[in-house]
Design an enzyme around this catalytic site. Structure first.
Site, PDB file in Angstrom:
ATOM      1  CD  GLN A 195      -3.086  -0.722   0.042  1.00 23.64           C
ATOM      2  OE1 GLN A 195      -3.172   0.399  -0.486  1.00 23.64           O
ATOM      3  NE2 GLN A 195      -3.868  -1.721  -0.324  1.00 23.64           N
ATOM      4  CG  HIS A 243      -3.751  -5.743  -7.964  1.00 23.92           C
ATOM      5  ND1 HIS A 243      -4.876  -5.389  -7.277  1.00 23.92           N
ATOM      6  CD2 HIS A 243      -3.156  -6.718  -7.231  1.00 23.92           C
ATOM      7  CE1 HIS A 243      -4.974  -6.128  -6.175  1.00 23.92           C
ATOM      8  NE2 HIS A 243      -3.936  -6.939  -6.129  1.00 23.92           N
ATOM      9  CB  THR A 251       7.334 -19.923 -18.743  1.00 15.15           C
ATOM     10  OG1 THR A 251       7.774 -21.246 -19.059  1.00 15.15           O
ATOM     11  CG2 THR A 251       7.572 -19.006 -19.933  1.00 15.15           C
ATOM     12  CB  CYS A 285      -8.695 -10.012   1.722  1.00 14.01           C
ATOM     13  SG  CYS A 285      -7.692  -9.068   0.602  1.00 14.01           S
TER      14      CYS A 285
END
Ligand SMILES: *Cc1c(COP(=O)(O)O)cnc(C)c1O
Length: 392
Positions: A188, A210, A246, A334
């Site tokens: 944050q 994000h 990958t 959450c």
């Protein structure tokens, strides 16, 4: 009248920045496996390494100290699992002999709380530090919890629900004096306040793209050079063998663009978004009687405003605002879905009933004074109506 869409839930996630999105659309052409030796692979590799540099620059670190992960949750889990391995594996004898205790704060993100709880279920000890009514831990409490048994101290830099910023340099200093490893979740904080990982004195620092206008599903762990790290995911030798799989080209490159942008805008963010947040707070204080602001008055993120509205119910406020085209949250994304009041507000000493009547407004780029004015005009009648209903 069409309902304006006003997003004030930036601490849950941010929209993808338009320039980041445009750059990512071009990045989709970079299909090479960054581990391949041919030209397509070298092209991908070069871009991944440029993104790593941008992420390192955002936090004043070196590119070699940045490990890409799937996000903040994975970064935090990796630190806790590394500690478990240090305590039990062969090099545990050298690095952390006899140390089996974790210290966290009461207001950590669920991915830290539950990582610690999992280790507790395996026989490790977890000490949870309380916070004061503004959300700060007391250095005295940390000092008395630390011992030669402490393996890791994990205290978040800035809280996602109330925005309170901890004194990480002081926390790191005490932790190092006791010989413990020190981790901070800076998800944050990054892009919102200046951040220099090395000056903080921590060993590990967590980031997520994000929360700073980048794509979802990509994050990083900054690991101070010299600090141990053990892979959560074993396989190929990507990330120096620290995180197999990958390379997520598009996510990593998107994170790089977002980090570069955040780095150049941190100061402007504090001024611009801070002014909008202050305007929102003053508007509420002037137009809604009997409210309580949660969080630290000074040491707080510029974008976060957590308010309790006695006599009104949080979920009802949220849904009424949603009908008016305003997106906010009660506690953290959450934790929502559970009916328990926010563990963060309870830790501040907020009464459970009042915690139920609390809303987090988290602001960000794209909002204007007009948006803020609309929210200031929309909320007071909603609160008045809900209070009148609950008084009946
Ligand atoms: C969002 C958030 C996380 C989790 O990050 P993800 O990338 O969504 O896994 C961790 N810590 C804090 C403080 C957060 O706000």
């Amino acid at each position: 009248m069409t309902v304006p869409q006003i997003y004030m839930d930036y601490n849950a996630t941010t929209p993808l920045n338009d320039a980041v999105k445009a750059a990512m659309i071009e990045d989709f052409a970079v299909y090479g496996n960054a581990s391949s030796m041919h030209a397509a692979g070298r092209e991908a590799h070069g871009r991944v390494e440029a993104a790593r540099r941008a992420v390192a620059d955002l936090i004043g670190g070196a590119p070699g100290e940045v490990v890409f992960t799937s996000g903040g949750s994975e970064s935090n889990n990796t630190v806790f699992q590394t500690m478990r391995i240090l305590a039990s594996g062969p090099d545990g004898r050298a690095l952390s002999a006899g140390r089996r205790e974790f210290i966290i704060s009461a207001i950590e993100h669920p991915c830290v709380l539950n990582s610690a709880a999992f280790l507790q279920s395996l026989g490790f000890t977890v000490t949870t530090l309380p916070v004061d009514p503004f959300g700060k831990i007391a250095l005295e409490d940390l000092r008395s919890a630390l011992s030669d048994r402490t393996l890791l101290v994990s205290v978040m830099m800035a809280n996602n629900e109330i925005g309170t910023i901890q004194d990480i340099p002081a926390i790191a200093r005490l932790s190092k004096e006791a010989g413990a490893w020190i981790h901070t979740d800076a998800v944050q904080a990054a892009g919102k306040i200046p951040l220099a990982a090395r000056d903080l004195g921590v060993d590990y620092l967590t980031l997520s793209a994000h929360k700073l206008y980048g794509p979802k599903g990509i994050g990083a762990l900054w690991v101070r050079s010299g600090a141990p790290l053990k892979p959560l995911i074993h396989g190929g030798h990507q990330e120096d063998g620290l995180r197999a799989g990958t390379y997520n080209n598009i996510g990593i490159l998107g994170f790089g663009h977002a980090a570069a942008l955040a780095c150049s805008q941190t100061q402007a963010y504090g001024k611009t978004i801070g002014a909008l947040r202050d305007r929102l707070r003053r508007g509420f204080e002037e137009h809604i009687p009997n409210i309580k602001i949660n969080g630290h008055p000074q040491d707080v993120l510029p974008n976060t405003l957590n308010v309790s509205f006695p006599g009104a119910e949080g979920e009802a406020i949220l849904l009424s605002l949603d009908l008016a085209g305003i997106a906010v949250s009660t506690g953290s994304a959450c934790a929502s879905g559970s009916l328990d009041p926010s563990h963060v507000l309870l830790a501040l000493g907020v009464e459970p009933e009042l915690a139920h009547g609390s809303i987090r407004f988290s602001l960000g780029w794209g909002l204007t004074e007009e948006h803020v004015n609309y929210v200031i005009a929309t909320l007071p009648p909603i609160i008045a109506r809900l209070r009148a209903m609950s008084a009946v």
